[in-house]
Motif scaffolding. Structure first.
Motif, PDB file in Angstrom:
ATOM      1  N   ARG A  50       0.835  -1.215   0.000  1.00  0.00           N
ATOM      2  CA  ARG A  50       0.000   0.000   0.000  1.00  0.00           C
ATOM      3  C   ARG A  50       0.863   1.255   0.000  1.00  0.00           C
ATOM      4  NH1 ARG A  50      -2.112  -2.642  -2.279  1.00  0.00           N
ATOM      5  NH2 ARG A  50      -3.305  -4.369  -1.548  1.00  0.00           N
ATOM      6  N   GLU A  51       1.941   1.245   0.755  1.00  0.00           N
ATOM      7  CA  GLU A  51       2.848   2.401   0.788  1.00  0.00           C
ATOM      8  C   GLU A  51       3.535   2.594  -0.564  1.00  0.00           C
ATOM      9  OE1 GLU A  51       4.534   5.768   2.284  1.00  0.00           O
ATOM     10  OE2 GLU A  51       2.979   4.539   3.193  1.00  0.00           O
ATOM     11  N   LEU A  52       3.920   1.502  -1.201  1.00  0.00           N
ATOM     12  CA  LEU A  52       4.534   1.602  -2.533  1.00  0.00           C
ATOM     13  C   LEU A  52       3.552   2.186  -3.543  1.00  0.00           C
ATOM     14  CD1 LEU A  52       6.529  -1.750  -2.702  1.00  0.00           C
ATOM     15  CD2 LEU A  52       7.460   0.553  -2.455  1.00  0.00           C
ATOM     16  N   GLU A  53       2.292   1.773  -3.447  1.00  0.00           N
ATOM     17  CA  GLU A  53       1.277   2.322  -4.349  1.00  0.00           C
ATOM     18  C   GLU A  53       1.117   3.824  -4.151  1.00  0.00           C
ATOM     19  OE1 GLU A  53      -2.318   0.105  -3.804  1.00  0.00           O
ATOM     20  OE2 GLU A  53      -1.455  -1.718  -4.655  1.00  0.00           O
ATOM     21  N   GLU A  54       1.109   4.257  -2.902  1.00  0.00           N
ATOM     22  CA  GLU A  54       1.000   5.692  -2.612  1.00  0.00           C
ATOM     23  C   GLU A  54       2.189   6.449  -3.191  1.00  0.00           C
ATOM     24  OE1 GLU A  54      -1.237   7.688  -0.995  1.00  0.00           O
ATOM     25  OE2 GLU A  54      -2.635   6.004  -0.946  1.00  0.00           O
ATOM     26  N   LEU A  55       3.371   5.894  -3.032  1.00  0.00           N
ATOM     27  CA  LEU A  55       4.561   6.553  -3.562  1.00  0.00           C
ATOM     28  C   LEU A  55       4.508   6.636  -5.086  1.00  0.00           C
ATOM     29  CD1 LEU A  55       7.335   5.064  -1.269  1.00  0.00           C
ATOM     30  CD2 LEU A  55       6.660   7.461  -1.433  1.00  0.00           C
ATOM     31  N   LEU A  56       4.059   5.573  -5.735  1.00  0.00           N
ATOM     32  CA  LEU A  56       3.963   5.599  -7.196  1.00  0.00           C
ATOM     33  C   LEU A  56       2.995   6.674  -7.665  1.00  0.00           C
ATOM     34  CD1 LEU A  56       4.010   1.814  -8.125  1.00  0.00           C
ATOM     35  CD2 LEU A  56       5.761   3.523  -8.631  1.00  0.00           C
ATOM     36  N   LEU A  57       1.880   6.814  -6.974  1.00  0.00           N
ATOM     37  CA  LEU A  57       0.925   7.856  -7.333  1.00  0.00           C
ATOM     38  C   LEU A  57       1.525   9.246  -7.134  1.00  0.00           C
ATOM     39  CD1 LEU A  57      -2.410   6.477  -5.852  1.00  0.00           C
ATOM     40  CD2 LEU A  57      -1.830   6.751  -8.256  1.00  0.00           C
ATOM     41  N   ASP A  58       2.203   9.444  -6.016  1.00  0.00           N
ATOM     42  CA  ASP A  58       2.794  10.745  -5.723  1.00  0.00           C
ATOM     43  C   ASP A  58       3.941  11.085  -6.675  1.00  0.00           C
ATOM     44  OD1 ASP A  58       0.994  11.138  -3.689  1.00  0.00           O
ATOM     45  OD2 ASP A  58       2.388  10.581  -2.086  1.00  0.00           O
ATOM     46  N   LEU A  59       4.673  10.085  -7.117  1.00  0.00           N
ATOM     47  CA  LEU A  59       5.772  10.345  -8.054  1.00  0.00           C
ATOM     48  C   LEU A  59       5.267  10.862  -9.394  1.00  0.00           C
ATOM     49  CD1 LEU A  59       8.146   7.356  -7.292  1.00  0.00           C
ATOM     50  CD2 LEU A  59       8.668   9.783  -7.001  1.00  0.00           C
ATOM     51  N   ASP A  73       2.706  12.894  -9.652  1.00  0.00           N
ATOM     52  CA  ASP A  73       2.073  14.192  -9.398  1.00  0.00           C
ATOM     53  C   ASP A  73       3.041  15.326  -9.757  1.00  0.00           C
ATOM     54  OD1 ASP A  73       0.758  16.419  -8.445  1.00  0.00           O
ATOM     55  OD2 ASP A  73       0.137  15.476  -6.579  1.00  0.00           O
ATOM     56  N   SER A  74       2.644  16.144 -10.706  1.00  0.00           N
ATOM     57  CA  SER A  74       3.512  17.230 -11.178  1.00  0.00           C
ATOM     58  C   SER A  74       3.630  18.372 -10.177  1.00  0.00           C
ATOM     59  CB  SER A  74       3.002  17.760 -12.517  1.00  0.00           C
ATOM     60  OG  SER A  74       1.696  18.287 -12.355  1.00  0.00           O
ATOM     61  N   ARG A  75       2.741  18.411  -9.199  1.00  0.00           N
ATOM     62  CA  ARG A  75       2.770  19.499  -8.211  1.00  0.00           C
ATOM     63  C   ARG A  75       3.847  19.299  -7.148  1.00  0.00           C
ATOM     64  NH1 ARG A  75      -3.146  18.929  -6.198  1.00  0.00           N
ATOM     65  NH2 ARG A  75      -2.441  16.798  -6.396  1.00  0.00           N
ATOM     66  N   ILE A  76       4.396  18.098  -7.055  1.00  0.00           N
ATOM     67  CA  ILE A  76       5.395  17.799  -6.032  1.00  0.00           C
ATOM     68  C   ILE A  76       6.773  18.171  -6.541  1.00  0.00           C
ATOM     69  CG2 ILE A  76       6.442  15.963  -4.658  1.00  0.00           C
ATOM     70  CD1 ILE A  76       3.746  14.566  -4.656  1.00  0.00           C
ATOM     71  N   GLU A 136      10.768  18.382  -7.202  1.00  0.00           N
ATOM     72  CA  GLU A 136      11.703  17.334  -7.599  1.00  0.00           C
ATOM     73  C   GLU A 136      12.571  16.862  -6.426  1.00  0.00           C
ATOM     74  OE1 GLU A 136      12.959  14.426  -9.824  1.00  0.00           O
ATOM     75  OE2 GLU A 136      11.441  15.842 -10.512  1.00  0.00           O
ATOM     76  N   MET A 137      12.912  17.748  -5.518  1.00  0.00           N
ATOM     77  CA  MET A 137      13.714  17.358  -4.354  1.00  0.00           C
ATOM     78  C   MET A 137      12.931  16.378  -3.472  1.00  0.00           C
ATOM     79  SD  MET A 137      15.407  19.728  -1.387  1.00  0.00           S
ATOM     80  CE  MET A 137      16.655  20.445  -2.434  1.00  0.00           C
ATOM     81  N   VAL A 138      11.659  16.635  -3.321  1.00  0.00           N
ATOM     82  CA  VAL A 138      10.803  15.744  -2.537  1.00  0.00           C
ATOM     83  C   VAL A 138      10.661  14.404  -3.255  1.00  0.00           C
ATOM     84  CG1 VAL A 138       8.477  15.434  -1.598  1.00  0.00           C
ATOM     85  CG2 VAL A 138       9.575  17.678  -1.506  1.00  0.00           C
ATOM     86  N   LYS A 139      10.518  14.446  -4.566  1.00  0.00           N
ATOM     87  CA  LYS A 139      10.398  13.206  -5.335  1.00  0.00           C
ATOM     88  C   LYS A 139      11.665  12.366  -5.226  1.00  0.00           C
ATOM     89  CE  LYS A 139       6.958  14.481  -8.762  1.00  0.00           C
ATOM     90  NZ  LYS A 139       6.641  14.565 -10.186  1.00  0.00           N
ATOM     91  N   SER A 140      12.808  13.020  -5.140  1.00  0.00           N
ATOM     92  CA  SER A 140      14.065  12.288  -4.981  1.00  0.00           C
ATOM     93  C   SER A 140      14.058  11.509  -3.670  1.00  0.00           C
ATOM     94  CB  SER A 140      15.236  13.264  -5.021  1.00  0.00           C
ATOM     95  OG  SER A 140      16.438  12.588  -4.780  1.00  0.00           O
ATOM     96  N   ALA A 141      13.609  12.129  -2.603  1.00  0.00           N
ATOM     97  CA  ALA A 141      13.510  11.444  -1.311  1.00  0.00           C
ATOM     98  C   ALA A 141      12.483  10.316  -1.388  1.00  0.00           C
ATOM     99  CB  ALA A 141      13.128  12.440  -0.224  1.00  0.00           C
ATOM    100  N   MET A 142      11.413  10.530  -2.129  1.00  0.00           N
ATOM    101  CA  MET A 142      10.386   9.501  -2.284  1.00  0.00           C
ATOM    102  C   MET A 142      10.944   8.296  -3.039  1.00  0.00           C
ATOM    103  SD  MET A 142       7.236  12.081  -3.090  1.00  0.00           S
ATOM    104  CE  MET A 142       6.087  10.842  -3.619  1.00  0.00           C
ATOM    105  N   ARG A 143      11.782   8.550  -4.046  1.00  0.00           N
ATOM    106  CA  ARG A 143      12.403   7.453  -4.797  1.00  0.00           C
ATOM    107  C   ARG A 143      13.311   6.624  -3.887  1.00  0.00           C
ATOM    108  NH1 ARG A 143      13.570  11.693  -8.280  1.00  0.00           N
ATOM    109  NH2 ARG A 143      11.879  11.995  -9.752  1.00  0.00           N
ATOM    110  N   ASP A 144      14.056   7.307  -3.012  1.00  0.00           N
ATOM    111  CA  ASP A 144      14.916   6.593  -2.066  1.00  0.00           C
ATOM    112  C   ASP A 144      14.075   5.723  -1.135  1.00  0.00           C
ATOM    113  OD1 ASP A 144      17.109   7.852  -3.190  1.00  0.00           O
ATOM    114  OD2 ASP A 144      17.243   9.378  -1.611  1.00  0.00           O
ATOM    115  N   ARG A 145      12.986   6.276  -0.663  1.00  0.00           N
ATOM    116  CA  ARG A 145      12.082   5.524   0.217  1.00  0.00           C
ATOM    117  C   ARG A 145      11.487   4.332  -0.531  1.00  0.00           C
ATOM    118  NH1 ARG A 145       8.759   6.244   4.881  1.00  0.00           N
ATOM    119  NH2 ARG A 145       6.745   5.235   4.602  1.00  0.00           N
TER     120      ARG A 145
END
Length: 75
Positions: free
Chosen positions: A20-29, A31-34, A36-45
């Motif tokens: 479920r957490e992976l699905e949330e991260l995929l959806l957020d990745l 999202d164009s409103r987020i 890029e620095m935050v997305k980088s941390a999300m990719r690491d997670r």
């Protein structure tokens, strides 16, 4: 290295929560409103959680969450 002793039901619950957490991260990745620095941390997670999923889920279940082609360079 740490060890963890869990029963089959706990293993299934852990796999469910990680998926479920992976699905949330995929959806957020996607999202164009987020930022890029935050997305980088999300990719690491995502990488950390995916490695955990590999330990508690079947290969078939893990294939569903393999980094997608369009995100390969990013994940």
């Amino acid at each position: 290295m740490l060890g963890l002793l869990i029963n089959e039901m706990e293993k299934k619950e852990l796999a469910y929560m990680v998926k479920r957490e992976l699905e949330e991260l995929l959806l957020d990745l996607e999202d164009s409103r987020i930022d890029e620095m935050v997305k980088s941390a999300m990719r690491d997670r995502y990488q950390v959680l995916f490695k955990l999923l590999l330990r508690v889920a079947t290969q078939v279940e893990c294939m569903e969450y393999m980094p997608r082609k369009k995100l390969d360079g990013q994940l």
